[in-house]
Enzyme design. Sequence first.
Site, PDB file in Angstrom:
ATOM      1  N   ASN A 144      70.550  67.547 -25.525  1.00 42.16           N
ATOM      2  CA  ASN A 144      70.653  68.557 -24.591  1.00 42.16           C
ATOM      3  C   ASN A 144      69.858  69.961 -24.757  1.00 42.16           C
ATOM      4  OD1 ASN A 144      73.816  67.197 -24.800  1.00 42.16           O
ATOM      5  ND2 ASN A 144      72.762  66.928 -23.208  1.00 42.16           N
ATOM      6  N   ILE A 171      69.119  75.531 -24.663  1.00 41.78           N
ATOM      7  CA  ILE A 171      70.133  74.842 -24.458  1.00 41.78           C
ATOM      8  C   ILE A 171      70.744  74.547 -23.120  1.00 41.78           C
ATOM      9  CG2 ILE A 171      72.476  74.417 -25.534  1.00 41.78           C
ATOM     10  CD1 ILE A 171      71.592  76.397 -27.769  1.00 41.78           C
ATOM     11  N   CYS A 172      70.932  73.257 -23.043  1.00 41.56           N
ATOM     12  CA  CYS A 172      71.407  73.071 -21.600  1.00 41.56           C
ATOM     13  C   CYS A 172      72.886  72.900 -21.885  1.00 41.56           C
ATOM     14  CB  CYS A 172      70.958  71.719 -21.302  1.00 41.56           C
ATOM     15  SG  CYS A 172      70.898  71.475 -19.364  1.00 41.56           S
ATOM     16  N   LEU A 173      73.594  73.943 -21.430  1.00 43.64           N
ATOM     17  CA  LEU A 173      75.399  73.884 -21.652  1.00 43.64           C
ATOM     18  C   LEU A 173      75.908  74.740 -20.408  1.00 43.64           C
ATOM     19  CD1 LEU A 173      77.458  73.316 -23.683  1.00 43.64           C
ATOM     20  CD2 LEU A 173      77.120  75.696 -24.708  1.00 43.64           C
TER      21      LEU A 173
END
Lengths: 157, 623
Positions: free
Chosen positions: A85, A92-94
Amino acid sequence: MSSLCLQRLQEERKKWRKDHPFGFFAKPTKKQDGSLNLQRWEAGIPGKEGTLWHEGVYPLTIEYPDEYPSKPPKVKLPAGFYHPNVYPSGTICLSILNEDQDWRPAITLKQICLGIQDLLDSPNPNSPAQEPAWRAFSKNKAEYEKKIALQAKQYSK
Amino acid sequence: MARQSNIVRIVGNDSYEKLRSTKCLLVGAGGIGSELLKDLILMEFGEIHIVDLDTIDLSNLNRQFLFRQRDIKQPKSTTAVKAVQHFNNSKLVPYQGNIMDSTQFPLHWFGQFDVIFNALDNLAARRYVNKMSQFLSTPLLESGTAGFDGYIQPIIPGKTECFDCTKKETPKTFPVCTIRSTPSQPIHCIVWAKNFLFNQLFNAETNPNLNEEDEEENKDWGTTDLDEINRIRQETNELQELQNIVVSQQENRIHEIIEKLFVHDINKLLLIENLWKTRTEPTPLDITNIQNVSDEPSKKLNLSEIWTINDQVQQLVHVTKKLMKRMPKEQNHIEFDKDDQDTLEFVATTANIRSHIFNIPIKSVFDIKQIAGNIIPAIATTNAIVAGLSSLISLRVLNLLKYAPIKSPTDLNMAFTAKASNLSTNRYLSNPKLAPSSCNCPVCSKVVRGVVSVSSTKYASLTLQNLVDLIKDKYEYTDEISVLDTKNQRLLADFDFDDLLNKTLNDINLTDGTVIMFTDEDEDENGLCHKPLELYLDITETLPTGLDIRLPELEIPLVKAITSEEATAEEEEELSVEKNLTEENIIVLDEEEPSTKKRKIELEDEQAAKKTKSEVEDVIELD
Ligand SMILES: [Zn+2]
């Protein structure tokens, strides 16, 4: 930057000082003139005990936009970080860091750091951000784990 | 004079005399400013000072009626003053400069005015003037327009809501993932084409390896070391290669660029199967579209129509050739500009081809121009109405209308177009009474404000530590305080950072006009600490003899140390209301100054519901 943004960032610093999880650090970076830049922080996220990640402390940069806290900060690991991710650039893909998803102005630095620590060992296969780590994680666990362990060594304390 | 008798008839002799001795500041001589200047002159204010940074541009002429073709490139402020001389009965003082420049416009300069009119086009300057008005307790008339919408808000410092009491919505940004991998709306493809692709190809300074400071979309291609990830390397090299094709003008290889972007890259995305579990898969561009491109310049295409994919590709090749030829002449750096037809068509065609691939509706070049250029047309009539309201309400703010006296500042009204607030479709203006200042406002409620005056000799030797000590002493802080330069947004000292304390203010560039905020770092057993203190640094020769520094006499109340939880909870609630109302008309993007902002107000009148209203600059024009 709005006054709201500045005041809130000072408050984040205060809160972090009073209460932050063990093994984590976070501080504003220095500007060229020697003063501190509250809009750009550096932090360290320890890997969770009992996981492949535990040996490392992973460096983060946190950038707060002028519109913070209406908009979330941009949080990055080093470029090329190996994780399903994390974009090649380290972004960061959150969901809690996404204005369109779960970002709320009340989310604190501590919650962000803990969220990222969680994400390290529990990737979300449904939002792939890079191909190599995502592929290995979904198709070749052995290779994935080897890479993670190696990376943990690279960032060991 | 007939005019004089009119104003006398409206306000009466006494008030007319007061008007003649009133000194006002007009910030901005653009769309609203031109109108306001005319209005203020017709009202015969004694003295009007006009500040504007800009020079006149061709696109201003359709609505900024004081300017003519011959005035292009001349400063707005001085030109406006010349233009009104023949009907002027006021003392006019023009300045060309940035209102936020505290050297040209220090606080005491602001202090000479009885009332300030904002006719500004950007958020930063609005916030700054708002703060100055708060420092001085000078009434401010804030105004803005966007297309057919507009508002005016009188601000009485300490009494009514200030500019920052209500949240200003900023343009929406898009997550990287959406732009790079999973676009679902035309705007996503336009952002990709304009902010990412165009830069990569036509700006040779955009080195894909070193673009950490670039825009978000670019960042995601950036990689520094860690060669373990070959794919990223490869991708980076591929992009560099595309730029090389452009820079070396290899027209015969344009098809490679198109294939890479619209076939190979899409195929790579398709490999990440998880992305497409819940989404429709993209379809790579049909290669025959590329093979079909002829060398003939494309037929005349209508910019307001939607072109076929073949035409898009054909036109893309054609316009890429033109841009390639321009590269050497323009130092290998072309910027996107909505009025530069080549750059516009490049962005429009690449965005449309990408839209086509992702099953997103295609747009005309004209539509894309509006979206990519972030344009809301400026309407002269709206500016005139808003300026009229602003000047009219100033008579009440100054309490010059005997038949409508102001007992309390909250008797005053604001005004905004009803359409902008979704309030009503059959009424043009709403004019609720002003609300008292919000207790959560970071500008007017959550700080105590004053001026610290220092003589220049004292200033030369004054260290930050000296200043901190003086303040602790004067306002009875018990322990640590942190120091923030709010003008330049930097933290100068706090519990964990004392590097700069022994430097002089001059060493650390705390110059005349800097605004410094002191925050109590300690809380007592009840969780209370001093309210933050914001001081304007005034270096002056006017202190009484024997005095070299003077701190303001202020009561600094104790407040709860950490307050953001409740404040933000409330904010979130507001946010959700706001989102429902405005989701549809949010435009993007990456411009420095957002072209559309929405602001919230709470109405005191019968509806008492939360509504939005649109504020805004008088934006760039459609030419
Ligand atoms: Zn306020």
